[in-house]
Design a protein around this motif. Structure first.
Motif, PDB file in Angstrom:
ATOM      1  N   VAL A   1       0.873  -1.281   0.159  1.00 49.19           N
ATOM      2  CA  VAL A   1      -0.105   0.134   0.209  1.00 49.19           C
ATOM      3  C   VAL A   1       0.914   1.292  -0.060  1.00 49.19           C
ATOM      4  O   VAL A   1       1.705   1.567   1.050  1.00 49.19           O
ATOM      5  CB  VAL A   1      -0.930   0.067   1.117  1.00 49.19           C
ATOM      6  N   HIS A   2       0.799   1.889  -1.027  1.00 51.96           N
ATOM      7  CA  HIS A   2       1.602   3.143  -1.106  1.00 51.96           C
ATOM      8  C   HIS A   2       0.701   4.394  -0.837  1.00 51.96           C
ATOM      9  O   HIS A   2      -0.266   4.823  -1.484  1.00 51.96           O
ATOM     10  CB  HIS A   2       2.131   3.348  -2.734  1.00 51.96           C
ATOM     11  N   ILE A   3       0.910   4.897   0.229  1.00 48.56           N
ATOM     12  CA  ILE A   3       0.013   6.127   0.693  1.00 48.56           C
ATOM     13  C   ILE A   3       0.914   7.293   0.733  1.00 48.56           C
ATOM     14  O   ILE A   3       1.961   7.485   0.912  1.00 48.56           O
ATOM     15  CB  ILE A   3      -0.207   5.817   2.446  1.00 48.56           C
ATOM     16  N   TYR A   4       0.043   8.557   0.094  1.00 46.80           N
ATOM     17  CA  TYR A   4       0.645   9.805  -0.064  1.00 46.80           C
ATOM     18  C   TYR A   4      -0.277  10.849   0.434  1.00 46.80           C
ATOM     19  O   TYR A   4      -1.544  10.593   0.350  1.00 46.80           O
ATOM     20  CB  TYR A   4       1.128   9.803  -1.634  1.00 46.80           C
ATOM     21  N   ASP A   5       0.313  11.806   0.708  1.00 42.69           N
ATOM     22  CA  ASP A   5      -0.422  13.250   1.106  1.00 42.69           C
ATOM     23  C   ASP A   5      -1.078  13.720  -0.073  1.00 42.69           C
ATOM     24  O   ASP A   5      -0.200  14.653  -0.555  1.00 42.69           O
ATOM     25  CB  ASP A   5       0.491  13.690   2.084  1.00 42.69           C
ATOM     26  N   VAL A   6      -2.284  13.674  -0.521  1.00 42.71           N
ATOM     27  CA  VAL A   6      -2.550  14.183  -1.689  1.00 42.71           C
ATOM     28  C   VAL A   6      -2.832  15.985  -1.553  1.00 42.71           C
ATOM     29  O   VAL A   6      -2.935  16.491  -2.533  1.00 42.71           O
ATOM     30  CB  VAL A   6      -4.175  13.461  -1.951  1.00 42.71           C
ATOM     31  N   SER A   7      -2.824  16.005  -0.418  1.00 43.05           N
ATOM     32  CA  SER A   7      -2.836  17.660  -0.030  1.00 43.05           C
ATOM     33  C   SER A   7      -1.615  18.576   0.052  1.00 43.05           C
ATOM     34  O   SER A   7      -1.705  19.643  -0.009  1.00 43.05           O
ATOM     35  CB  SER A   7      -3.786  17.986   1.307  1.00 43.05           C
ATOM     36  N   HIS A   8      -0.586  17.604  -0.058  1.00 46.54           N
ATOM     37  CA  HIS A   8       0.950  18.265   0.034  1.00 46.54           C
ATOM     38  C   HIS A   8       1.204  18.924  -1.143  1.00 46.54           C
ATOM     39  O   HIS A   8       0.810  18.594  -2.301  1.00 46.54           O
ATOM     40  CB  HIS A   8       1.765  17.282   0.256  1.00 46.54           C
ATOM     41  N   PRO A   9       1.537  20.286  -1.079  1.00 45.12           N
ATOM     42  CA  PRO A   9       2.113  20.934  -2.368  1.00 45.12           C
ATOM     43  C   PRO A   9       2.908  20.232  -3.321  1.00 45.12           C
ATOM     44  O   PRO A   9       3.011  20.405  -4.262  1.00 45.12           O
ATOM     45  CB  PRO A   9       2.611  22.359  -1.855  1.00 45.12           C
ATOM     46  N   ASP A  10       3.873  19.361  -2.638  1.00 50.26           N
ATOM     47  CA  ASP A  10       5.014  18.745  -3.166  1.00 50.26           C
ATOM     48  C   ASP A  10       4.569  17.190  -3.688  1.00 50.26           C
ATOM     49  O   ASP A  10       5.331  16.535  -3.795  1.00 50.26           O
ATOM     50  CB  ASP A  10       6.314  18.811  -2.440  1.00 50.26           C
ATOM     51  N   MET A  11       3.241  16.965  -3.675  1.00 47.69           N
ATOM     52  CA  MET A  11       2.800  15.643  -3.852  1.00 47.69           C
ATOM     53  C   MET A  11       3.328  14.920  -5.042  1.00 47.69           C
ATOM     54  O   MET A  11       3.788  13.888  -4.794  1.00 47.69           O
ATOM     55  CB  MET A  11       1.317  15.568  -3.876  1.00 47.69           C
ATOM     56  N   LYS A  12       3.439  15.682  -6.057  1.00 49.57           N
ATOM     57  CA  LYS A  12       3.703  14.827  -7.362  1.00 49.57           C
ATOM     58  C   LYS A  12       5.159  14.393  -7.164  1.00 49.57           C
ATOM     59  O   LYS A  12       5.643  13.163  -7.463  1.00 49.57           O
ATOM     60  CB  LYS A  12       3.670  15.933  -8.554  1.00 49.57           C
ATOM     61  N   ALA A  13       6.026  15.421  -6.662  1.00 48.65           N
ATOM     62  CA  ALA A  13       7.757  14.990  -6.589  1.00 48.65           C
ATOM     63  C   ALA A  13       7.832  13.852  -5.357  1.00 48.65           C
ATOM     64  O   ALA A  13       8.493  12.876  -5.588  1.00 48.65           O
ATOM     65  CB  ALA A  13       8.649  16.096  -6.130  1.00 48.65           C
ATOM     66  N   GLN A  14       6.832  13.531  -4.390  1.00 48.82           N
ATOM     67  CA  GLN A  14       7.108  12.982  -3.122  1.00 48.82           C
ATOM     68  C   GLN A  14       6.459  11.565  -3.707  1.00 48.82           C
ATOM     69  O   GLN A  14       7.134  10.430  -3.666  1.00 48.82           O
ATOM     70  CB  GLN A  14       6.175  13.267  -2.101  1.00 48.82           C
ATOM     71  N   TYR A  15       5.395  11.557  -4.725  1.00 46.99           N
ATOM     72  CA  TYR A  15       4.636  10.431  -5.012  1.00 46.99           C
ATOM     73  C   TYR A  15       5.929   9.469  -6.173  1.00 46.99           C
ATOM     74  O   TYR A  15       5.962   8.574  -6.049  1.00 46.99           O
ATOM     75  CB  TYR A  15       3.532  10.693  -5.827  1.00 46.99           C
ATOM     76  N   GLN A  16       6.416  10.284  -7.026  1.00 51.80           N
ATOM     77  CA  GLN A  16       7.400   9.919  -8.184  1.00 51.80           C
ATOM     78  C   GLN A  16       8.622   9.225  -7.324  1.00 51.80           C
ATOM     79  O   GLN A  16       9.316   8.423  -7.753  1.00 51.80           O
ATOM     80  CB  GLN A  16       7.823  11.023  -9.110  1.00 51.80           C
TER      81      GLN A  16
END
Length: 476
Positions: free
Chosen positions: A343-358
């Motif tokens: 399960v890959h959880i990420y903070d969808v509200s974070h401004p840097d979400m795209k970079a963190q997810y990648q």
């Protein structure tokens, strides 16, 4: 390369829960969980006092001292253009993470910030003459700064040395700051071991680079070399023992068919909060800090079909740190990477979400083979619905939105990926066959046979091997 981290630690409250679970093949699930807790002091180095004191002095000198804190000025360098320019984030978002790193350390605070656009990070002084003079002015205008944090992967040690001479303040890079955070959060012997190993390459490189003479010779005493080499050798031997221990744990889980779900993600994305929501384990206390979870922990959960599973909480990822910082943690990270479902959880509200997810995806995918991954967009209550990717499950671990849907998705993928079978079996009520099924499989439903009340219709989840064992049991 990118950051990751992990280790297994089970609290006493967890163990009380596991005491109640059913036996499988004569072994309590609790016993398997207990084996995940390896806080033995055997992993602590037992050097004599003289060598230990000498090593502590080396660490303090070359890694810097975090105890007592610092009033920190943050310099955020960034490449303006070219191949090395970061295109999935921004200097402002990088600065925000740098501030969060400093605020994670006890008694550290930020007293000033500055951006520095550069063409390269390789210059001896890092900055040009004009930029250095401007930085001096900024420092003078700050309220008594005591350290400078240059938020980049790892500075050359000649750069650190030159900048410390120019500004008269200790200079830290991301490697050293993250190491200090790890040291602060490493509570178990396993965590301390892996942090200690991660320190060695940094310290050795700094010693060697700062001790090069004008003729190019390395002016390091033989005593110092032997001290570092013996320390590293001992730590790596202990890491091998840890690796062997992990293999034993994994073999037990595999032998007794305990399914595992690893929860991974960027640091502070909400991994612990999600596991608390999935397991209803009130003993879990999530903290709003970077790398709050340094040890990997295992927690029992129950799926809608009543199948008992283990959720593995893991250390978080972070961008822009060297490979050598991560390598020691691979041993325990493997425990999560061999889980049945990720399960890959990420903070969808974070401004840097795209970079963190990648960053997380690029880091874990080479380790997973074809293992299934479920994307979970956490903190969905803080964004508009059209901001949530269509292939992700939207949840709020805080208010439990989407948690039931996630459990169903985990159940679906787990059954498909593990080869577990859901079958109906007709057995006599109170018979040894019924007892066998209760003991050796997961019984999801039981009802009386409408045609003969002396018999039960039992719905169970079992492996193909379990089914063959049951058939053999019936013949005996």
């Amino acid at each position: 390369m990118h950051c990751i981290h992990k280790i297994i630690n089970i609290t006493q409250r967890n163990l009380q829960v596991f005491n109640k679970v059913h036996k499988r093949s004569g072994i309590l699930l609790q016993n398997i969980i207990c084996r995940l807790n390896h806080d033995s002091e055997e992993y602590l180095s037992e050097e004599d006092e003289k060598k230990q004191n000498a090593y502590v002095k080396i660490i303090s000198h070359y890694l810097g001292i975090a105890v007592g804190g610092h009033r920190t000025f943050i310099l955020q360098p960034y490449i303006k253009w070219g191949r090395d320019k970061k295109r999935n984030t921004s200097p402002e978002l990088q600065m925000a993470e740098a501030v969060a790193l400093i605020n994670t350390l006890p008694n550290w605070c930020v007293v000033g910030t500055k951006y520095s656009p550069l063409l390269t990070l390789q210059r001896k002084h890092l900055l040009g003459t004009g930029a250095i003079e401007n930085l001096k002015k900024d420092l003078r205008q700050c309220s008594n700064p005591t350290a400078i944090f240059i938020s980049t992967n790892q500075l050359k040690f000649v750069q650190i040395s030159e900048l410390e001479k120019i500004f008269g303040l200790p200079v830290y890079d991301r490697y050293s700051i993250v190491i200090h955070i790890f040291r602060e959060h490493a509570k178990t012997a396993e965590a301390r071991l892996q942090v200690a190993i991660a320190e060695i390459p940094y310290i050795r490189k700094k010693i060697f680079e700062t001790c090069i003479t004008r003729s190019g010779a390395i002016n390091v005493t033989e005593e110092t070399k032997l001290l570092l080499d013996s320390k590293e050798k001992k730590l790596k031997n202990e890491l091998k023992k840890l690796q062997q221990h992990r293999r034993i744990i994994r073999s037990h889980r595999k032998k007794h068919s305990f399914s595992t779900v690893a929860v991974v993600g960027y640091t502070n994305a909400g991994k612990t909060s999600l596991i608390k929501a999935l397991t209803d384990d009130n003993s879990l206390q999530p903290r709003d800090k970077l790398f709050a979870t340094l040890d990997t922990t295992a927690h029992q959960g129950i799926l809608p079909n009543r199948l008992k599973i283990l959720y593995m909480d893991t250390i978080g990822f972070i961008q822009d740190v060297p490979e050598t910082l991560i390598e020691p943690f691979i041993v325990t990270l493997e425990d999560a990477m061999i889980a049945d479902v990720i399960v890959h959880i990420y903070d969808v509200s974070h401004p840097d979400m795209k970079a963190q997810y990648q960053h997380v995806q690029q880091t874990i995918k080479p380790m997973l083979d074809a293992r299934p991954i479920i994307d979970v967009a956490n903190k969905c209550d803080l964004v508009q619905s059209d901001c949530i990717p269509k292939d992700a499950i939207a949840v709020s671990a805080k208010d439990l939105t989407g948690i039931d849907l996630l459990r169903l998705k985990i159940q679906e993928i787990l059954l498909a990926s593990t080869g577990l079978l859901s079958i109906r079996v007709r057995v006599k009520a109170g018979s040894s066959a019924a007892s066998w099924l209760y003991k050796m499989t997961t019984v999801t439903n039981t009802e009386s046979d409408p045609n003969d009340v002396q018999y039960l219709i039992m719905e169970v989840i079992a492996t193909a091997v379990d089914i063959q064992k049951f058939k053999k049991f019936l013949k005996e």
